[in-house]
Structures are given as structure tokens and as C-alpha cells.
Motif scaffolding. Structure first.
Motif, PDB file in Angstrom:
ATOM      1  N   THR A  68       0.851  -1.193   0.000  1.00 15.42           N
ATOM      2  CA  THR A  68       0.000   0.000   0.000  1.00 15.42           C
ATOM      3  C   THR A  68       0.882   1.236   0.000  1.00 15.42           C
ATOM      4  N   ALA A  69       0.231   2.392   0.217  1.00 13.91           N
ATOM      5  CA  ALA A  69       0.967   3.657   0.242  1.00 13.91           C
ATOM      6  C   ALA A  69       2.059   3.673   1.292  1.00 13.91           C
ATOM      7  N   LEU A  70       1.895   2.894   2.363  1.00 14.76           N
ATOM      8  CA  LEU A  70       2.903   2.877   3.413  1.00 14.76           C
ATOM      9  C   LEU A  70       4.241   2.332   2.927  1.00 14.76           C
ATOM     10  N   ASP A  71       4.225   1.561   1.850  1.00 13.38           N
ATOM     11  CA  ASP A  71       5.484   1.043   1.322  1.00 13.38           C
ATOM     12  C   ASP A  71       6.335   2.133   0.686  1.00 13.38           C
ATOM     13  N   GLY A  72       5.805   3.324   0.531  1.00  9.46           N
ATOM     14  CA  GLY A  72       6.568   4.405  -0.082  1.00  9.46           C
ATOM     15  C   GLY A  72       7.408   5.182   0.897  1.00  9.46           C
ATOM     16  N   THR A  73       7.548   4.687   2.118  1.00  9.15           N
ATOM     17  CA  THR A  73       8.217   5.469   3.160  1.00  9.15           C
ATOM     18  C   THR A  73       9.697   5.158   3.284  1.00  9.15           C
ATOM     19  N   PHE A  74      10.361   4.715   2.228  1.00 12.06           N
ATOM     20  CA  PHE A  74      11.807   4.524   2.303  1.00 12.06           C
ATOM     21  C   PHE A  74      12.509   5.876   2.379  1.00 12.06           C
ATOM     22  N   ASN A  75      13.795   5.843   2.742  1.00 12.69           N
ATOM     23  CA  ASN A  75      14.585   7.061   2.948  1.00 12.69           C
ATOM     24  C   ASN A  75      13.971   7.955   4.020  1.00 12.69           C
ATOM     25  N   SER A  76      13.445   7.338   5.053  1.00 12.63           N
ATOM     26  CA  SER A  76      12.722   8.072   6.096  1.00 12.63           C
ATOM     27  C   SER A  76      13.483   8.021   7.407  1.00 12.63           C
ATOM     28  N   ARG A  82      -3.179   9.621   6.570  1.00 17.75           N
ATOM     29  CA  ARG A  82      -4.399   9.676   7.381  1.00 17.75           C
ATOM     30  C   ARG A  82      -4.843   8.259   7.711  1.00 17.75           C
ATOM     31  N   ASN A  83      -5.151   8.046   8.974  1.00 14.34           N
ATOM     32  CA  ASN A  83      -5.629   6.748   9.440  1.00 14.34           C
ATOM     33  C   ASN A  83      -7.111   6.615   9.094  1.00 14.34           C
ATOM     34  N   ASP A  84      -7.441   5.656   8.225  1.00 18.69           N
ATOM     35  CA  ASP A  84      -8.827   5.440   7.804  1.00 18.69           C
ATOM     36  C   ASP A  84      -9.493   4.295   8.540  1.00 18.69           C
ATOM     37  N   GLY A  85      -8.813   3.691   9.495  1.00 17.49           N
ATOM     38  CA  GLY A  85      -9.355   2.554  10.217  1.00 17.49           C
ATOM     39  C   GLY A  85      -9.152   1.253   9.457  1.00 17.49           C
ATOM     40  N   ARG A 141      -2.358   8.109   1.835  1.00 20.87           N
ATOM     41  CA  ARG A 141      -1.300   9.103   1.721  1.00 20.87           C
ATOM     42  C   ARG A 141      -1.899  10.398   1.193  1.00 20.87           C
ATOM     43  N   LEU A 142      -1.689  11.474   1.932  1.00 19.01           N
ATOM     44  CA  LEU A 142      -2.293  12.757   1.598  1.00 19.01           C
ATOM     45  C   LEU A 142      -1.329  13.586   0.747  1.00 19.01           C
TER      46      LEU A 142
END
Length: 382
Positions: free
Chosen positions: A62-70, A106-109, A115-116
Motif C-alpha cells: 500500500t501507500a505505506l510502502d513508499g516510506t523509504f529514505n525516512s 491519514r488513518n482510515d481505520g 497518503r495525503l
């Protein structure tokens, strides 16, 4: 005891600023591991705490996989919908000076995040920050969490939450115009005036401490004292309902052991109340599962609240007068006071104390304190 099972212990990559936060409101802290590896493209990891020492990775693909280099993550309920959202500060590539955009989810439950693209993470100027530490805090006490982001190159960022899903980047504050190689940050009301102050830790230069000069908005602060739960109440959630500027809504804060990068906000729970002179209801969800409610709490107070259900405690003080006892116990409960001069023989002194105030504490003169060289006291719940 060292835990040896769980794939979050063995996943590949480089990790700086891990962050705990109960994003799904099940009472168990979950774990976010931001991935700082700038060459492999490996993702960050979010693990749901299933209890019993087991964790399940969520967000894969999901969008959370885009958080590399963090570098770091910070949990906070920016939209006041009752669950924790996630800001992720990012550094490089392509170069340390240009960095890459920060990320905002944003947490959608139901273990899902969006990802905003219209919030501070995508401020065009933000792309040059090489961001490090990040922390949420309602610095102007309007009832909405604001965001501070430290940067290694150029100015730091401060985003004011407008309360409608948008943020305004603050440009005219000393907080964002003191350029340095900043890494860590933490909000905390060091002078207890009701407004959050800010500390910024810098590399190879003087650190920054900013005093918040405040405004006319009201506030409430709580120090939670665990009895059945851990003493510092780590993991507790405090929900506050108030009517601010004609709008009635809930706010939520979670007592955290720290997030961001090499920093930790104060353990005191801070709420901005805007023009509200009281909180209609404060609900404390203790890690033990106990739920405690306080009604019609007047604003501009710093309250110590003890978790109900634990053993009562007595503390003695003397200041130019008779000995005073302070009993801390469950609000609304009655306790009989007993005394002894030679343990284990105890005698009731005919004094019953009822805890009525919101802090869970009652203070009264110690009966018979001046008659003996030493005297012991205890409170017995009735």
C-alpha cells in the motif's frame, strides 16, 4: 528478558527513529519502523500488536510502502477523529541538500491509511529540508495539533493546523528562521504556563530552546499516575470533549514513550481549549482497561489524576505546623484511617475520608501525630 521472535527483529534495512502508537485503538501499542536506507529502496514497516508478544505487519503493498529514505515517524490525531495519524520525515536522495518530500498518512481505520497530497508533507519548499525529528503539539491552544519538523539543512518547518484538514506554513517565527543542522525536537511546557515550549537539538552547534509567549486561549494539562497500570501511564489515552468557537468536538492524546527522532515530548497530557472555559467531559482510558471520566473540568488547570482501582496511598508533610496527610485513592470512595505506634497493631481513629475531587486526592491533619515519637498511618477502603 530479551524477545527473540518476530520478523520486525530481523527485517533488512537501516532504522533511526522507531515510533510506538496504538493506531487501531485496541489498547496495545503498535510499532512503526521508518526505513532510512537511501540506496536499496526497502520499505518502512508497520506492525500491529496482536497481544501475547505477537505482531503482524500491515500496509504491505500500500501507500505505506513508499516510506523509504525516512528518518522518523510521529503519531498524532491531527483531524480529531479519534485515531492516530502518521507523519514521516524524509531525508535524501538525491542529495542531502535537496532531500525528498516528507510523507503524511491519514488513518482510515481497519489497518488502512491514505497518503495525503494536500498537506504539509507536500509543501514544495519542504522538499529541500532533509528532515529529521518531527513532533505534534498544539502550540497555540486552539484545539488542533500543529506540527514541527526539524531539518539538517536550511530552516526548520512549523505548520499550523487550520482545523479544516489544511495546514498553513509559519514563516514569520523565530522558530523557523534559526537555521542550523537540526536533528531532534520535543514539545514541553517547561514553565507550566499552559503553553507548549519547544526544544530543538542541533548537531555540532548550540541547541535551541523557544519559550511560547502564548495568547488568550484556554488549556488543560494532566499528569497521569498509574496504579494498576505502569506508573507513568505510558499507553494511556485521554479524550476530551469541549465546545470551542461554537464547534463541539473531541480531542485525543496518547501518553507515549517517545517518537520522532532522538526526542520525546513531555509525558504531561496537554490540550488546547480555545475560547472554552471548561471541558464538558474528560475520559481517561488506562492501559489496565480501566476507564475514568471527569465532568465539567474548568480550564487553565494542571491536574494530577491517579488511576482508580489501585491501593490507596498516604503521604505525610509538615510545613511550619501540624503534620498533614494526603490520601490518594479512587474518586468517590471512602477510606477509614488507622494508626499504629508499633507495627503490626492497628487502631481506627474514628476518621473516615471520602475522596471527592477530580485529582483523586484528599488532604487532612494527621490524627494523634504530636503524641508519640513515631506513628504509622494507613487507609482502608470501605
Amino acid at each position: 528478558m530479551r524477545i527473540t521472535q518476530g520478523d520486525f527483529l530481523t527485517v533488512r534495512g537501516s532504522f533511526y527513529g522507531v515510533a510506538w502508537g496504538d493506531y487501531n485503538n485496541d489498547g496495545r501499542p503498535d510499532l512503526f519502523q521508518p526505513q532510512v536506507d537511501e540506496t536499496s529502496g526497502l520499505p518502512s514497516y508497520l506492525y500491529r500488536n496482536d497481544g501475547g508478544g505477537t505482531f503482524t505487519r500491515v500496509g504491505a503493498g500500500t501507500a505505506l510502502d513508499g516510506t523509504f529514505n525516512s528518518n522518523a515517524g510521529a503519531w498524532g490525531d491531527y483531524d480529531n477523529d479519534g485515531d492516530l495519524d502518521l507523519f514521516v520525515s524524509c531525508a535524501w536522495p538525491p542529495t542531502p541538500q535537496t532531500g525528498r518530500p516528507n510523507l503524511f498518512y491519514r488513518n482510515d481505520g481497519n489497518d488502512t491509511f491514505t497518503r495525503l497530497t494536500s498537506l504539509p508533507a507536500n509543501d514544495p519548499e519542504n522538499q529541500g529540508g532533509a528532515s529529521t525529528g518531527c513532533q505534534w503539539g498544539d502550540y497555540d491552544n486552539d484545539g488542533w495539533l500543529d506540527l514541527f519538523v526539524a531539518n539538517r539543512f536550511g530552516n526548520d518547518f512549523l505548520y499550523h493546523n487550520n482545523g479544516d484538514g489544511t495546514f498553513t506554513k509559519v514563516l514569520d517565527s523565530i522558530v523557523v528562521n534559526d537555521g542550523a543542522d537540526s536533528w531532534a525536537s520535543a514539545w514541553g511546557d517547561y514553565d507550566n504556563d499552559g503553553f507548549l515550549d519547544l526544544f530543538v537539538g542541533n548537531f555540532d552547534s548550540a541547541n535551541f530552546l523557544y519559550h511560547n509567549n502564548g495568547n488568550d486561549n484556554h488549556w488543560l494539562k494532566f499528569r497521569l499516575i498509574g496504579t494498576r497500570s505502569n506508573r507513568a501511564a505510558i499507553g494511556a489515552k485521554v479524550r476530551l470533549h469541549a465546545t470551542i468557537n461554537g464547534q463541539s468536538f473531541w480531542q485525543m492524546r496518547e501518553v507515549s514513550g517517545g517518537d520522532g527522532l532522538m526526542g520525546q515530548n513531555s509525558l504531561h497530557v496537554h490540550f488546547g481549549l480555545g475560547d472554552a472555559t471548561n471541558a464538558e467531559l474528560v475520559r481517561i482510558e488506562w492501559p489496565s482497561g480501566t476507564v475514568q471520566e471527569l465532568e465539567n473540568v474548568a480550564s487553565n488547570q494542571f491536574l494530577a489524576v491517579t488511576e482508580p482501582g489501585g491501593e490507596p496511598r498516604l503521604a505525610a508533610t509538615r510545613e511550619n505546623g501540624p503534620v498533614q496527610l494526603t490520601l490518594t485513592g479512587k474518586q468517590g470512595s471512602r477510606y477509614a484511617i488507622e494508626t499504629s505506634t508499633a507495627l503490626p497493631n492497628w487502631t481506627r481513629v474514628g476518621l473516615t475520608v471520602t475522596v471527592t475531587n477530580q485529582s483523586g486526592a484528599a488532604t487532612f491533619p494527621a490524627p494523634g501525630a504530636s503524641k508519640d515519637g513515631q506513628r504509622f498511618y494507613r487507609a482502608v477502603w470501605q
